[in-house]
Scaffold this motif. Structure first.
Motif, PDB file in Angstrom:
ATOM      1  N   THR A  22       0.851  -1.204   0.000  1.00  0.00           N
ATOM      2  CA  THR A  22       0.000   0.000   0.000  1.00  0.00           C
ATOM      3  C   THR A  22       0.881   1.247   0.000  1.00  0.00           C
ATOM      4  O   THR A  22       2.101   1.158   0.157  1.00  0.00           O
ATOM      5  N   VAL A  23       0.239   2.407  -0.147  1.00  0.00           N
ATOM      6  CA  VAL A  23       0.975   3.678  -0.068  1.00  0.00           C
ATOM      7  C   VAL A  23       1.665   3.774   1.289  1.00  0.00           C
ATOM      8  O   VAL A  23       2.804   4.218   1.404  1.00  0.00           O
ATOM      9  N   GLY A  24       0.988   3.332   2.339  1.00  0.00           N
ATOM     10  CA  GLY A  24       1.552   3.406   3.694  1.00  0.00           C
ATOM     11  C   GLY A  24       2.788   2.556   3.865  1.00  0.00           C
ATOM     12  O   GLY A  24       3.780   2.996   4.459  1.00  0.00           O
ATOM     13  N   THR A  25       2.758   1.319   3.336  1.00  0.00           N
ATOM     14  CA  THR A  25       3.918   0.436   3.508  1.00  0.00           C
ATOM     15  C   THR A  25       5.078   0.856   2.624  1.00  0.00           C
ATOM     16  O   THR A  25       6.235   0.803   3.034  1.00  0.00           O
ATOM     17  N   SER A  26       4.788   1.297   1.395  1.00  0.00           N
ATOM     18  CA  SER A  26       5.879   1.649   0.475  1.00  0.00           C
ATOM     19  C   SER A  26       6.556   2.964   0.849  1.00  0.00           C
ATOM     20  O   SER A  26       7.701   3.198   0.469  1.00  0.00           O
ATOM     21  N   THR A  27       5.869   3.840   1.600  1.00  0.00           N
ATOM     22  CA  THR A  27       6.491   5.100   2.034  1.00  0.00           C
ATOM     23  C   THR A  27       7.042   5.005   3.453  1.00  0.00           C
ATOM     24  O   THR A  27       7.591   5.965   3.971  1.00  0.00           O
ATOM     25  N   GLU A  28       6.851   3.860   4.090  1.00  0.00           N
ATOM     26  CA  GLU A  28       7.319   3.589   5.459  1.00  0.00           C
ATOM     27  C   GLU A  28       6.512   4.315   6.529  1.00  0.00           C
ATOM     28  O   GLU A  28       6.788   4.165   7.723  1.00  0.00           O
ATOM     29  N   VAL A  29       5.500   5.103   6.150  1.00  0.00           N
ATOM     30  CA  VAL A  29       4.677   5.801   7.146  1.00  0.00           C
ATOM     31  C   VAL A  29       3.967   4.775   8.031  1.00  0.00           C
ATOM     32  O   VAL A  29       3.862   4.939   9.247  1.00  0.00           O
ATOM     33  N   TYR A  30       3.512   3.692   7.411  1.00  0.00           N
ATOM     34  CA  TYR A  30       2.761   2.686   8.175  1.00  0.00           C
ATOM     35  C   TYR A  30       3.655   2.015   9.221  1.00  0.00           C
ATOM     36  O   TYR A  30       3.182   1.657  10.306  1.00  0.00           O
ATOM     37  N   GLU A  31       4.954   1.877   8.917  1.00  0.00           N
ATOM     38  CA  GLU A  31       5.876   1.257   9.880  1.00  0.00           C
ATOM     39  C   GLU A  31       5.947   2.115  11.146  1.00  0.00           C
ATOM     40  O   GLU A  31       5.950   1.593  12.265  1.00  0.00           O
ATOM     41  N   TYR A  32       6.007   3.428  10.959  1.00  0.00           N
ATOM     42  CA  TYR A  32       6.050   4.329  12.121  1.00  0.00           C
ATOM     43  C   TYR A  32       4.709   4.364  12.845  1.00  0.00           C
ATOM     44  O   TYR A  32       4.657   4.484  14.071  1.00  0.00           O
ATOM     45  N   LEU A  33       3.612   4.253  12.091  1.00  0.00           N
ATOM     46  CA  LEU A  33       2.283   4.221  12.722  1.00  0.00           C
ATOM     47  C   LEU A  33       2.150   2.998  13.626  1.00  0.00           C
ATOM     48  O   LEU A  33       1.603   3.079  14.723  1.00  0.00           O
ATOM     49  N   LYS A  34       2.634   1.845  13.160  1.00  0.00           N
ATOM     50  CA  LYS A  34       2.564   0.622  13.964  1.00  0.00           C
ATOM     51  C   LYS A  34       3.319   0.814  15.281  1.00  0.00           C
ATOM     52  O   LYS A  34       2.831   0.427  16.351  1.00  0.00           O
ATOM     53  N   LEU A  35       4.516   1.417  15.184  1.00  0.00           N
ATOM     54  CA  LEU A  35       5.298   1.677  16.390  1.00  0.00           C
ATOM     55  C   LEU A  35       4.561   2.624  17.333  1.00  0.00           C
ATOM     56  O   LEU A  35       4.515   2.420  18.550  1.00  0.00           O
ATOM     57  N   LEU A  36       3.969   3.667  16.747  1.00  0.00           N
ATOM     58  CA  LEU A  36       3.255   4.670  17.539  1.00  0.00           C
ATOM     59  C   LEU A  36       2.087   4.031  18.293  1.00  0.00           C
ATOM     60  O   LEU A  36       1.914   4.249  19.503  1.00  0.00           O
ATOM     61  N   PHE A  37       1.277   3.231  17.591  1.00  0.00           N
ATOM     62  CA  PHE A  37       0.118   2.608  18.229  1.00  0.00           C
ATOM     63  C   PHE A  37       0.534   1.573  19.271  1.00  0.00           C
ATOM     64  O   PHE A  37      -0.133   1.422  20.297  1.00  0.00           O
ATOM     65  N   SER A  38       1.632   0.866  19.027  1.00  0.00           N
ATOM     66  CA  SER A  38       2.057  -0.151  19.993  1.00  0.00           C
ATOM     67  C   SER A  38       2.625   0.492  21.255  1.00  0.00           C
ATOM     68  O   SER A  38       2.564  -0.086  22.336  1.00  0.00           O
ATOM     69  N   ARG A  39       3.136   1.725  21.131  1.00  0.00           N
ATOM     70  CA  ARG A  39       3.770   2.364  22.286  1.00  0.00           C
ATOM     71  C   ARG A  39       2.830   3.274  23.072  1.00  0.00           C
ATOM     72  O   ARG A  39       2.885   3.308  24.299  1.00  0.00           O
ATOM     73  N   ILE A  40       1.975   4.045  22.375  1.00  0.00           N
ATOM     74  CA  ILE A  40       1.130   4.997  23.122  1.00  0.00           C
ATOM     75  C   ILE A  40      -0.366   4.782  22.876  1.00  0.00           C
ATOM     76  O   ILE A  40      -1.187   5.567  23.314  1.00  0.00           O
ATOM     77  N   GLY A  41      -0.719   3.709  22.147  1.00  0.00           N
ATOM     78  CA  GLY A  41      -2.137   3.456  21.873  1.00  0.00           C
ATOM     79  C   GLY A  41      -2.886   3.071  23.140  1.00  0.00           C
ATOM     80  O   GLY A  41      -2.368   2.382  24.009  1.00  0.00           O
ATOM     81  N   THR A  42      -4.120   3.544  23.246  1.00  0.00           N
ATOM     82  CA  THR A  42      -4.991   3.220  24.380  1.00  0.00           C
ATOM     83  C   THR A  42      -6.068   2.264  23.906  1.00  0.00           C
ATOM     84  O   THR A  42      -6.746   2.540  22.914  1.00  0.00           O
ATOM     85  N   THR A  43      -6.248   1.144  24.628  1.00  0.00           N
ATOM     86  CA  THR A  43      -7.254   0.154  24.244  1.00  0.00           C
ATOM     87  C   THR A  43      -8.582   0.482  24.913  1.00  0.00           C
ATOM     88  O   THR A  43      -8.619   0.750  26.126  1.00  0.00           O
ATOM     89  N   TYR A  44      -9.662   0.469  24.140  1.00  0.00           N
ATOM     90  CA  TYR A  44     -11.006   0.739  24.659  1.00  0.00           C
ATOM     91  C   TYR A  44     -11.865  -0.506  24.502  1.00  0.00           C
ATOM     92  O   TYR A  44     -11.820  -1.187  23.469  1.00  0.00           O
ATOM     93  N   SER A  45     -12.674  -0.779  25.514  1.00  0.00           N
ATOM     94  CA  SER A  45     -13.584  -1.927  25.443  1.00  0.00           C
ATOM     95  C   SER A  45     -14.705  -1.634  24.450  1.00  0.00           C
ATOM     96  O   SER A  45     -15.317  -0.562  24.508  1.00  0.00           O
ATOM     97  N   PRO A  46     -14.992  -2.563  23.535  1.00  0.00           N
ATOM     98  CA  PRO A  46     -16.065  -2.326  22.567  1.00  0.00           C
ATOM     99  C   PRO A  46     -17.452  -2.372  23.219  1.00  0.00           C
ATOM    100  O   PRO A  46     -18.429  -1.935  22.633  1.00  0.00           O
ATOM    101  N   ILE A  47     -17.535  -2.900  24.453  1.00  0.00           N
ATOM    102  CA  ILE A  47     -18.829  -3.015  25.136  1.00  0.00           C
ATOM    103  C   ILE A  47     -19.184  -1.726  25.856  1.00  0.00           C
ATOM    104  O   ILE A  47     -20.227  -1.127  25.622  1.00  0.00           O
ATOM    105  N   SER A  48     -18.284  -1.257  26.734  1.00  0.00           N
ATOM    106  CA  SER A  48     -18.589  -0.050  27.515  1.00  0.00           C
ATOM    107  C   SER A  48     -17.929   1.202  26.955  1.00  0.00           C
ATOM    108  O   SER A  48     -18.312   2.316  27.317  1.00  0.00           O
TER     109      SER A  48
END
Length: 932
Positions: free
Chosen positions: A103-129
């Motif tokens: 994809t555009v994201g993988t070929s420009t490496e933006v997606y690689e940094y996004l994965k790192l960002l979400f794994s480090r500072i991403g907040t998980t929300y319960s789909p129920i509440s």
């Protein structure tokens, strides 16, 4: 001979690569240098086959001994010397078939940094509440206790966990042996020994907790924190990760868990692989990370979306038996207000959902196909099922490609799927203005710098209308090249030599200025930027212009001019100078063809198209124009072409959303989409094989007396089948060496010396030339060669007849046997045009659709292209062109201009009419630049 001897120049001394005639040139370093000239004059031979090839060779030389073992076999460009060359990076203009996962994201490496960002500072929300999922620790419990009023009586509890095969009373006895004395039973405190001595039976409704500790909150007590921490750790251990704090004043209980869970669901903690659709861990299990599955295709089930259910919109609900499903819906439609007389495209999403999935009153389309699948032991049902199957969005991940719980992780209320679906200009603003707390800001700081830099470059090269999840194999050649350019900028290299092949392709004149800023920024970093280009704006902006020519092929390969743009204007030999100054120009016929037959697309609403109705004239040259991202390709490639292809009984990929295709369709017999994808199916394909001229050439050699004596059939002269071809390279003429750390290297076969054939085949000659010599001839030379003499055989006449159209479309400089993977996108497109011209006056009136046919063409060559296009129209065909080039737009009989902007601000018809009228349309950027 170059006269500059200092280190400020790259010196090429006597290059003889391809058609270059001992060309010597000094290229200034750290400047923006444009190489101009006619198509086939030798621009790419200088830029790619001389400078880049030698740069690559020297790069390999600096690497490991593993790489150096191939150096003795790597061909050095045919040049006396190249001095002062820098590490070379080539960004070519080719449509390469990429992985369906790219994809555009993988070929420009933006997606690689996004994965790192979400794994480090991403907040998980319960789909129920919708509440935050977090893992509690002892500190959370201490802070909770400190927030309570002084003197509050508390109990630290844990649930009583009973291992398998053990009774409650047995477990309590073990706990008592461990030193625990009390339990909480239905909010009543009991000693464990009292409970065990009581003969009353335990009830399932009993709520039993182990009391770990009892205390009174006192923030002044220094020992309280360590006491609470110890008790909490014990509670977590005994309660399998669960600790409860009970406020004895109101019996309220606050739950804490050191597991990553909420609402009874245990979640996976964010990790890089969770967001990787190329990894089995993160990919959706149903579609395996592709985003689509083979299922029931909505476009096949409902081909005409302007029809209502009553008017048989559902194609599979026709006939005596299958129409029962339609009538079943119509009988109960009033019970849930379903509009059976409303066109399908006007139904709301909820109404479509009911139609497909049914409700308590009737079974929908999906249930119908389940019924069909159950009947597939009968052949007619198997046939019916195959008729409606196609690629559809994965029902599990909805096309996001990721496992479901990856979208529970959010940053600033956006999941990673939300982010990859945003236009790049919106995404840039999102990350530029993102608000994070201090802790997360520190963690994300470096990642956000990289993401913002890359997004800024993608916007600057005019790709702001794309999204990160756009598939790489759906991009045009120009878009692919600008993505590579943005990726190169992101790497921030200094002191390199960038060689670009027409980066302006696919860009509207309005966006070329932004591209130039990017090229200049690359130069200002300290790089040498060499651009092969025909665009007037880019040539004017160059620090140094090298014009190669004066003509193409064997009549080119000389240095016609080098210097500034101001001095170029006074040159009388350069075609570039003659056209830029207006001394030579294309003649535009004022007599435009009249609008008679037409196709009409109604309510086109795919991607950013805003339900537009478009009339496309037939039997004339129609140009679809507009800024990049305005919806041109969507209208033509995703709606008009697949709709016509299906109408004529062919197969096409996914069909875009629209109401209907009406008008004079019956005046056409077929449709051809002439794109920039490589000709043929493999690298063995070449202009001679693609135009079927090689069949005649092989027949000609089989007719020679020596061939007859040796009983060689035409197939013996083929390099595609075993026999006369070289066994070492299988007729390729080169051997591929797979490299582990860089692009594969193609080396000339050392058995046949690149000639493709065994010596016994090369012994057969026609007019002094063997079959390998013929394949090495240019089209122009081959036409002269086979036209020599008075009494031409029918085979010779056929050869000339088949390859002549290549000369007519301006490709006379190509070699007959030139491999398809060495052709640019524009050259591949013009070979296809020549193929249709070679078929002569095709009886079937055809609509030819061209996607940027000006790619790689000098203005002088555009003149030839227009002559060829008009020749097709004169014999009864129609031509529709997606184009930004002003010369082709001026030559159009009819213009459909989309816009006014790109992306979500485009998708509307700005103008329909002639080139003379569009210049007065103030809303149209195309009109503005035509006027200039």
């Amino acid at each position: 001979m170059p006269k500059n001897n200092d280190n400020n120049y790259i010196r090429v001394i006597k290059s003889r690569v391809n058609n270059l005639k001992n060309l010597s040139v000094d290229i200034p370093r750290k400047k923006l240098v444009v190489i101009s000239g006619l198509s086939g004059s030798g621009k790419s031979s200088l830029a790619f086959d001389t400078l880049y090839a030698d740069g690559q060779r020297r790069y390999v030389e600096s690497l490991s001994s593993y790489a150096r073992q191939f150096l003795g076999r790597m061909d050095k460009p045919d040049v006396d010397d190249i001095q002062g060359i820098s590490p070379a990076i080539a960004i070519e203009q080719k449509v390469k078939t990429r992985s369906p996962r790219s994809t555009v994201g993988t070929s420009t490496e933006v997606y690689e940094y996004l994965k790192l960002l979400f794994s480090r500072i991403g907040t998980t929300y319960s789909p129920i509440s919708g509440k935050v999922v977090k893992r509690n620790n002892t500190l959370d419990i201490i802070e909770h206790v400190e927030r309570l009023e002084e003197g509050t009586k508390l109990m630290v509890l844990s649930p009583v966990i009973i291992p398998e095969g053990r009774a409650l009373k047995q477990q309590l006895e073990i706990l008592m042996q461990q030193g625990f004395t009390r339990i909480l039973l239905n909010n009543e405190t009991l000693r464990i020994e009292d409970y065990l001595s009581d003969k009353a039976k335990e009830k399932k409704s009993d709520k039993i907790y182990l009391i770990i500790d009892r205390l009174v909150s006192n923030n002044d007590d220094d020992d309280q924190k360590s006491r609470i921490a110890d008790s909490a750790e014990t509670a977590f251990y005994e309660g399998s990760g669960m600790c409860l704090i009970m406020n004895m004043s109101d019996n309220s209980i606050e739950k804490f868990s050191n597991k990553f869970e909420r609402d009874g669901i245990e979640f996976e903690e964010p990790s890089i692989n969770m967001f990787t659709f190329n990894n089995p861990y993160g990919a959706c299990k149903k579609c395996e990370g592709f985003g689509s599955v083979i299922g029931i295709d909505e476009d096949l089930v409902i081909p005409n979306k302007s029809l209502s259910i009553y008017d048989d919109a559902v194609a599979c609900w026709k006939g005596e038996k299958m129409s029962e499903w339609k009538y079943a819906l119509m009988d109960v439609a009033d019970k849930f207000d379903f509009p059976v007389h409303r066109p399908y495209f006007q139904l709301t999403e909820d109404q479509k959902e009911v139609l497909w999935n049914g409700n308590e009153h009737f079974e929908g389309i999906n249930q119908f196909f389940q019924y069909v699948e159950e009947q597939t032991y009968k052949i007619q049902y198997r046939v019916m099922l195959s008729r409606y199957r196609g690629k559809t969005a994965c029902p599990e991940c909805k096309g996001t490609r990721l496992r479901k719980d990856a979208n529970y992780v959010k940053i600033a209320n956006k999941s990673i799927s939300d982010i990859v679906k945003m236009q790049l200009n919106e995404l840039y603003l999102f990350f530029k203005n993102i608000k994070l707390d201090d802790h997360k800001t520190k963690i994300a700081k470096r990642l956000l710098v990289e993401i913002n830099n890359r997004l800024e470059f993608l916007n600057d090269v005019g790709l702001w209308y794309l999204t990160l999840n756009r598939l790489s194999n759906t991009l045009s050649g120009g878009e692919s090249q600008r993505i590579n350019l943005a990726t190169s900028l992101g790497s921030s290299l200094v002191g390199s030599m960038y060689i670009l092949d027409e980066p302006s392709i696919g860009l509207h004149s309005r966006d070329t200025d932004r591209l130039l800023k990017v090229l200049k920024r690359l130069r200002d970093l300290g790089n040498t930027v060499i651009v092969v280009e025909h665009d007037e704006k880019v040539i004017k902006a160059a620090d140094n212009i090298i014009d190669i020519g004066p003509d193409a092929g064997e009549h080119g390969g000389e240095l016609v001019y080098q210097g500034s743009y101001e001095d170029l204007k006074n040159n009388d030999i350069s075609y570039t100078a003659l056209y830029l100054t207006g001394r030579k120009q294309i003649d535009y016929s004022p007599n435009k063809r009249k609008f008679r037959n037409y196709l009409e697309v109604k309510a086109a609403m795919e991607n950013n198209l805003k339900s537009i109705d478009v009339k496309i004239p037939l039997n004339m040259l129609t140009v679809i124009s507009g800024v990049s991202g305005s919806g041109k390709s969507t209208l033509v490639r995703d709606i008009v072409y697949p709709a016509l292809k299906r109408h004529f009984g062919g197969y096409s990929d996914r069909l875009g959303k629209f109401s209907s295709l009406d008008g004079d369709i019956d005046s056409l017999g077929s449709v051809e989409y002439v794109d920039q994808n490589p000709i043929g199916r493999s690298s063995r394909s070449n202009p001679a094989t693609y135009l079927k001229a090689f069949d005649e050439i092989r027949q000609l050699y089989a007719n020679q007396s020596l061939a007859k004596q040796r009983r060689y059939k035409p197939g013996y002269f083929s390099f595609n089948i075993a026999g006369g071809r070289c066994d070492n390279c299988d007729g390729e003429g080169e051997v591929k060496v797979e490299m582990q750390f860089m692009a594969d290297i193609h080396l000339k076969c050392d058995v046949c010396n690149g000639k493709r054939y065994k010596q016994e085949v090369l012994d057969i000659k026609y007019n002094g030339k063997n079959i390998s010599d013929i394949l090495e001839m240019t089209i122009n030379n081959a036409i002269d060669f086979f036209s020599e003499g008075k009494d031409l055989s029918s085979t010779e006449k056929k050869i000339v007849e088949k390859i002549k159209p290549l000369q007519e479309v301006g490709l006379g400089y190509l070699r007959l046997g030139q491999s398809s993977n060495t052709l640019s996108g524009g050259e591949a497109q013009r070979v296809k045009l020549a193929y249709f011209l070679s078929k002569g006056s095709i009886n079937t009136p055809t609509l030819f659709i061209f996607d940027e046919p000006s790619t790689g063409l000098h203005i002088h060559d555009i003149k030839k292209l227009l002559i060829s296009m008009n020749a097709l129209i004169e014999i009864g065909h129609s031509i529709m062109v997606i184009e930004h080039n002003n010369e082709i737009i001026k030559s159009a009989d009819w213009i459909i201009d989309l816009g006014p902007e790109g992306g979500d601000k485009g998708g509307e018809i700005v103008f329909e009419g002639t080139p003379e009228e569009i210049v007065n349309c103030k809303k149209s950027y195309t009109g503005k630049y035509l006027n200039d």
